[in-house]
Scaffold this motif. Structure first.
Motif, short mmCIF file in Angstrom:
data_model
loop_
_atom_site.label_atom_id
_atom_site.label_comp_id
_atom_site.label_asym_id
_atom_site.label_seq_id
_atom_site.Cartn_x
_atom_site.Cartn_y
_atom_site.Cartn_z
N GLU A 70 0.83 -1.19 0.00
CA GLU A 70 0.00 0.00 0.00
C GLU A 70 0.87 1.25 0.00
O GLU A 70 1.79 1.39 0.80
N SER A 71 0.59 2.18 -0.90
CA SER A 71 1.38 3.41 -1.02
C SER A 71 0.85 4.48 -0.08
O SER A 71 -0.24 4.36 0.49
N LYS A 72 1.63 5.53 0.08
CA LYS A 72 1.21 6.66 0.91
C LYS A 72 -0.07 7.27 0.35
O LYS A 72 -0.99 7.62 1.11
N GLU A 73 -0.15 7.40 -0.99
CA GLU A 73 -1.35 7.96 -1.61
C GLU A 73 -2.58 7.09 -1.34
O GLU A 73 -3.67 7.60 -1.10
N SER A 74 -2.37 5.78 -1.37
CA SER A 74 -3.47 4.86 -1.11
C SER A 74 -3.99 5.01 0.32
O SER A 74 -5.20 4.93 0.57
N ILE A 75 -3.07 5.24 1.25
CA ILE A 75 -3.46 5.43 2.65
C ILE A 75 -4.31 6.69 2.81
O ILE A 75 -5.32 6.70 3.51
N TYR A 76 -3.90 7.78 2.12
CA TYR A 76 -4.68 9.01 2.16
C TYR A 76 -6.09 8.77 1.62
O TYR A 76 -7.09 9.21 2.21
N ILE A 77 -6.17 8.06 0.47
CA ILE A 77 -7.47 7.78 -0.14
C ILE A 77 -8.32 6.92 0.80
O ILE A 77 -9.51 7.19 1.01
N ILE A 137 -20.92 16.70 5.50
CA ILE A 137 -19.50 17.04 5.43
C ILE A 137 -19.16 17.69 4.09
O ILE A 137 -19.82 17.48 3.09
N THR A 138 -18.08 18.48 4.09
CA THR A 138 -17.60 19.16 2.90
C THR A 138 -16.21 18.63 2.52
O THR A 138 -15.58 17.89 3.28
N VAL A 139 -15.74 19.04 1.35
CA VAL A 139 -14.40 18.65 0.91
C VAL A 139 -13.34 19.18 1.87
O VAL A 139 -12.35 18.51 2.17
N SER A 140 -13.55 20.38 2.40
CA SER A 140 -12.61 20.95 3.38
C SER A 140 -12.54 20.09 4.63
O SER A 140 -11.46 19.91 5.21
N ASP A 141 -13.67 19.55 5.06
CA ASP A 141 -13.69 18.67 6.23
C ASP A 141 -12.84 17.43 5.98
O ASP A 141 -12.09 16.98 6.87
N ILE A 142 -12.95 16.88 4.78
CA ILE A 142 -12.20 15.67 4.44
C ILE A 142 -10.70 15.97 4.41
O ILE A 142 -9.89 15.23 4.98
N ALA A 143 -10.32 17.07 3.75
CA ALA A 143 -8.91 17.45 3.66
C ALA A 143 -8.31 17.66 5.04
O ALA A 143 -7.19 17.22 5.33
N ARG A 144 -9.07 18.30 5.90
CA ARG A 144 -8.61 18.56 7.26
C ARG A 144 -8.45 17.24 8.03
O ARG A 144 -7.48 17.07 8.79
N SER A 180 -6.27 21.01 -2.77
CA SER A 180 -5.79 20.77 -4.13
C SER A 180 -5.13 19.39 -4.25
O SER A 180 -5.30 18.68 -5.25
N TYR A 181 -4.39 18.99 -3.21
CA TYR A 181 -3.75 17.67 -3.24
C TYR A 181 -4.80 16.58 -3.11
O TYR A 181 -4.71 15.52 -3.75
N LEU A 182 -5.81 16.81 -2.28
CA LEU A 182 -6.90 15.85 -2.16
C LEU A 182 -7.62 15.67 -3.50
O LEU A 182 -7.94 14.54 -3.89
N TYR A 183 -7.84 16.78 -4.18
CA TYR A 183 -8.47 16.72 -5.51
C TYR A 183 -7.62 15.89 -6.47
O TYR A 183 -8.13 15.05 -7.21
N LYS A 184 -6.31 16.11 -6.45
CA LYS A 184 -5.38 15.38 -7.31
C LYS A 184 -5.43 13.88 -7.01
O LYS A 184 -5.47 13.04 -7.93
N LEU A 185 -5.43 13.54 -5.72
CA LEU A 185 -5.48 12.13 -5.33
C LEU A 185 -6.75 11.45 -5.85
O LEU A 185 -6.70 10.35 -6.41
N GLU A 194 -6.90 11.22 -9.84
CA GLU A 194 -5.95 10.26 -10.40
C GLU A 194 -6.28 8.83 -10.00
O GLU A 194 -6.10 7.91 -10.79
N SER A 195 -6.76 8.64 -8.78
CA SER A 195 -7.02 7.29 -8.28
C SER A 195 -8.43 6.80 -8.58
O SER A 195 -8.64 5.62 -8.88
N LEU A 196 -9.42 7.70 -8.48
CA LEU A 196 -10.82 7.30 -8.59
C LEU A 196 -11.53 7.88 -9.81
O LEU A 196 -12.72 7.62 -10.02
N GLN A 197 -10.82 8.69 -10.59
CA GLN A 197 -11.39 9.33 -11.78
C GLN A 197 -12.61 10.20 -11.47
O GLN A 197 -13.52 10.34 -12.29
N MET A 198 -12.64 10.76 -10.28
CA MET A 198 -13.68 11.72 -9.93
C MET A 198 -13.17 12.59 -8.79
O MET A 198 -12.25 12.20 -8.06
N SER A 199 -13.75 13.79 -8.67
CA SER A 199 -13.33 14.71 -7.62
C SER A 199 -13.89 14.25 -6.27
O SER A 199 -14.82 13.44 -6.22
N PRO A 200 -13.35 14.77 -5.16
CA PRO A 200 -13.92 14.42 -3.84
C PRO A 200 -15.40 14.76 -3.74
O PRO A 200 -16.19 13.99 -3.18
#
Length: 307
Positions: free
Chosen positions: A166-173, A188-195, A202-207, A210-216
């Motif tokens: 499992e990668s670091k990115e996978s752990i975040y996801i 909940i909001t996207v800001s709540d998830i990032a926090r 922006s990094y959460l959006y990228k994750l 790239e990983s799920l082919q959709m935004s948070p």
């Protein structure tokens, strides 16, 4: 969409391991399920065609002869191929010893995919399960024996895919999805998830893209709508109560989001879907009888050829 045959069970006299539901489906191109959470273990086995399965950052492209495990309370997404959509059978099960039996097969959180060359045998077992549609003590014992037979075939001829670290990115996801799963009903909001996962938006959006082919935000919406579909189908909650249960304090906002994704209002979906289920159940036994008869004729023909 999918053409499916499903047996849903409401109770069992067994505790260590028991069948919750089973089924078989021929999916239309691009038919998908999720992102969603299921309360039981589920094993899907692909009889023909192709599709994809995603759990967090783990993404798999699968085809005939392969299968995948869905774990309880885990967000998953799977989708039929556009050109060669899959047909699969599945069993859903639970019990005090279910985790141990899953380990016996060789599956776990990091080993969700397998290969098995006994597809015809697994298909026959599920068809026999589907025949046990009448509630009786006899059928409970038959279903229990068939469930153990399904596991026996898996253990006899299972081939496991290589486990990836499992990668670091996978752990975040994974952490983000767990937070959504546990808090989607509270607005909940996207800001709540990032926090929560300690990354910026922006990094959460990228994750996610790239990983799920959709935004948070899209993931939260898809998750809530998937959950609402289940509530509309299996409960008598009003549309307003379903909306509140899925994180929409305004039922009009919920109805608008639901119609945009599903193509019809929640009330129409409930009415239409329940009618489809009722009509399907009325013809299901006849169709399964025909499928079993075809299997038996095929076996007889094969035996004649061998003789």
């Amino acid at each position: 969409m999918e053409d499916s045959y499903v047996l849903q069970l409401t109770e069992s006299k067994f505790r260590d391991l028991y069948l919750c539901f089973c089924g078989m489906a021929e999916c239309k191109p691009d038919h998908s399920y999720g992102p969603a959470v299921r309360p039981n273990y589920i094993i899907h086995y692909i009889l023909s065609g192709k599709g994809s399965y995603q759990v967090g950052e783990q993404y798999y492209e699968l085809q005939k002869g392969q299968g995948f495990l869905i774990e309880p309370e885990t967000v998953t997404f799977y989708k039929a191929d556009k050109e060669h959509p899959w047909t699969y059978c599945w069993i859903g099960f639970a019990g005090e010893m279910a985790p141990a039996y899953i380990r016996d097969v060789g599956l776990n959180s990091q080993q969700l995919i397998f290969q098995n060359n006994q597809g015809e045998e697994l298909k026959k077992i599920v068809l026999r399960m589907l025949k046990c549609s009448k509630a009786s003590v006899t059928n409970q014992y038959l279903l229990q024996s068939l469930l153990y037979e399904f596991f026996a075939i898996l253990t006899k001829d299972i081939q496991l895919e290589n486990v990836k670290q499992e990668s670091k990115e996978s752990i975040y996801i994974r952490n983000a999805i767990n937070f959504i799963r546990n808090n989607y009903a509270s607005g909940i909001t996207v800001s709540d998830i990032a926090r929560e996962v300690c990354v910026n938006r922006s990094y959460l959006y990228k994750l996610f893209t790239e990983s799920l082919q959709m935004s948070p935000k899209e993931f939260i919406t898809q998750f809530r709508i998937s959950r609402s579909k289940e509530l509309l189908t299996v409960t008598e909650l009003s549309v307003e109560e379903v909306a509140n249960s899925c994180g929409y304090p305004d039922s009009l906002v919920f109805s608008k989001a639901f119609k945009k994704i599903i193509g019809m209002p929640p009330s129409v979906y409930r009415k239409t879907h329940r009618k489809e289920v009722k009509d399907r159940l009325l013809s299901e036994e006849r169709t399964i009888d025909a499928m079993m008869e075809a299997e038996e004729l095929s076996e007889m023909k094969q035996r004649r050829n061998e003789d």
